[in-house]
Scaffold this active site. Structure first.
Site, PDB file in Angstrom:
ATOM      1  N   ASP A  57      10.214   5.480   7.805  1.00 37.15           N
ATOM      2  CA  ASP A  57       8.775   5.655   7.654  1.00 37.15           C
ATOM      3  C   ASP A  57       8.048   5.375   8.967  1.00 37.15           C
ATOM      4  OD1 ASP A  57       6.150   5.904   6.613  1.00 37.15           O
ATOM      5  OD2 ASP A  57       6.856   5.274   4.654  1.00 37.15           O
ATOM      6  N   GLU A 109       6.432   2.733  14.203  1.00 46.48           N
ATOM      7  CA  GLU A 109       5.617   2.136  15.260  1.00 46.48           C
ATOM      8  C   GLU A 109       4.729   1.093  14.592  1.00 46.48           C
ATOM      9  OE1 GLU A 109       2.592   4.459  13.323  1.00 46.48           O
ATOM     10  OE2 GLU A 109       4.704   4.812  13.741  1.00 46.48           O
ATOM     11  N   ASP A 121       1.426  11.602   5.828  1.00 47.14           N
ATOM     12  CA  ASP A 121       0.888  11.651   4.467  1.00 47.14           C
ATOM     13  C   ASP A 121      -0.309  12.596   4.418  1.00 47.14           C
ATOM     14  OD1 ASP A 121       2.807   9.795   3.970  1.00 47.14           O
ATOM     15  OD2 ASP A 121       1.448   8.090   3.874  1.00 47.14           O
TER      16      ASP A 121
END
Length: 424
Positions: free
Chosen positions: A16, A19, A91
């Site tokens: 996912d 960072e 997303d």
């Protein structure tokens, strides 16, 4: 933690957000000190280091080469493709503008040297299509059904085909049953993906071995055709397939944030509609569905319904067609259809290996070169190169030839690894 999961036979990692995720971002955060200077200097390289660390450490384990590293990540930096990472577009909202944006985003991504791009099929945030009623799920809302089908059809031609999102179920059985157009369209897209696996897997070899890419902006292969220089809604998938996904609503309003389906009435998703697309100059193109031949260098209008995927095959293409399966290794590739699209010379390299592990790095793979001589109407199947444990020693190739509007089976040949010439 990852070692424990890996030893439990986990196949891949969804890392996912690779960072630091500054949810309450402040400008001064960029000045936070690190060992290499302020954070603003190193933040873009963070995903490269995070993903690279997982890749290198998995491969350093005693059993680390038994499974190929597969990482899904939201963040990327130059060079990250060498770490088995596949980056998705984040997303994104479930709406038509988001779908349209995926195509140029993926092409630009590939042009940076990172071939592995995908998106949440159907968009991530889909609650705008739900209604507050007993039967209010977006799965029954024609507005979302049409969007989801078109996004799924685009996903067939992404390096990773992955349906994902929140607020709305994505499993196909929520969208109807066999014989109903929306369900059949979704299922048809998945089945097409599986039948193209021999082509896609061979393309993956080209990506790894020859610095190729899956999705290709048209100007990469047709740079002399100025008409394609700024086309961002079509692309090549490999060097043989031209994809012109339907990116506009044909049956429902493009109301991206509308919960209401009132006023739409019954939607006939089989009613013929039309879409326009451009075929690059310099070659002929076959409609994958109808087999109709078109000359390049022109815009055409194509009839579509909800099941239609405008897909065109370059003349001279040699396309391996895989079996109808429920998962990728369910059936061996011992009875492949080899579909030859006449009209030009062509070649194709069929690549196979053990389908997991890194033995291919030490020569455990095989390649079979196919060459088509259009003038002589002859297909040459070359001698097999190299080998691997469990390789299919004797197999069948069913040779079919496509001419304008027609497909005919020429002959079935038994292949044992020796060179064969087939008259067509």
């Amino acid at each position: 933690h990852l070692t424990r999961l890996f030893n439990l036979d986990i196949d891949g990692w969804w890392m996912d957000s690779t960072e630091p995720d500054h949810m309450d971002f402040k400008e001064e955060d960029l000045d936070l000190p690190t060992a290499m200077g302020p954070w603003r200097r190193v933040r873009n390289a963070f995903p490269l280091m995070a993903v690279g660390g997982v890749y290198e450490n998995q491969r350093s384990m005693a059993n680390g080469n038994d499974k190929r590293v597969l990482i899904l990540t939201r963040s990327v930096f130059a060079g990250q493709q060498r770490y088995g990472s596949n980056t998705w577009s984040g997303d994104v909202q479930s709406n038509w503008n988001s779908l349209r944006a995926q195509v140029p985003a993926g092409l630009n991504f590939a042009l940076t040297g990172n071939p592995n791009f995908n998106s949440d099929l159907g968009g991530f945030f889909a609650n705008s299509y739900n209604e507050r009623s007993q039967d209010g799920s977006a799965t029954q809302n024609p507005l979302y059904q049409e969007l989801y089908v078109r996004w799924m059809q685009y996903g067939v031609f992404c390096p990773m085909m992955r349906s994902h999102g929140t607020e709305v179920p994505r499993e196909l059985y929520y969208y109807g049953s066999a014989g109903e157009p929306v369900y059949d369209a979704l299922l048809g897209a998945v089945k097409l993906r599986y039948t193209l696996l021999p082509y896609i897997y061979s393309l993956a070899h080209d990506v790894s071995a020859n610095n190729g890419t899956y999705q290709r902006a048209l100007m990469m292969d047709f740079r002399d055709d100025r008409n394609v220089w700024n086309i961002g809604n079509e692309f090549m998938f490999g060097r043989s397939l031209l994809v012109a996904p339907v990116l506009e609503a044909k049956y429902t309003p493009e109301r991206a944030m509308s919960k209401s389906r009132s006023g739409i009435g019954n939607v006939d998703f089989i009613e013929p509609k039309t879409t326009k697309l451009y075929l690059p100059a310099g070659t002929g193109w076959y409609d994958y569905e109808t087999l109709q031949m078109h000359e390049g260098g022109q815009e055409i209008e194509r009839s579509v319904n909800i099941k239609s995927i405008p897909l065109y095959v370059k003349a001279g293409t040699i396309l391996p067609i895989g079996p109808d399966v429920q998962y990728s290794t369910e059936k061996p590739w011992d009875d492949l259809e080899i579909r030859v699209f006449s009209g030009a010379n062509g070649e194709f390299c069929l690549y196979e290996d053990e389908f997991d592990n890194y033995n291919y790095e030490n020569g455990a793979f095989s390649t079979i070169d196919f060459k088509y001589d259009n003038k002589a109407r002859q297909l040459t199947i070359g001698a097999r190169n190299s080998s691997y444990e469990g390789m299919i020693q004797e197999r069948t190739f069913r040779i079919t030839v496509v001419t304008d509007g027609h497909k005919r089976e020429v002959k079935t040949v038994t292949y044992t690894g020796k060179k064969i010439k087939v008259s067509l």
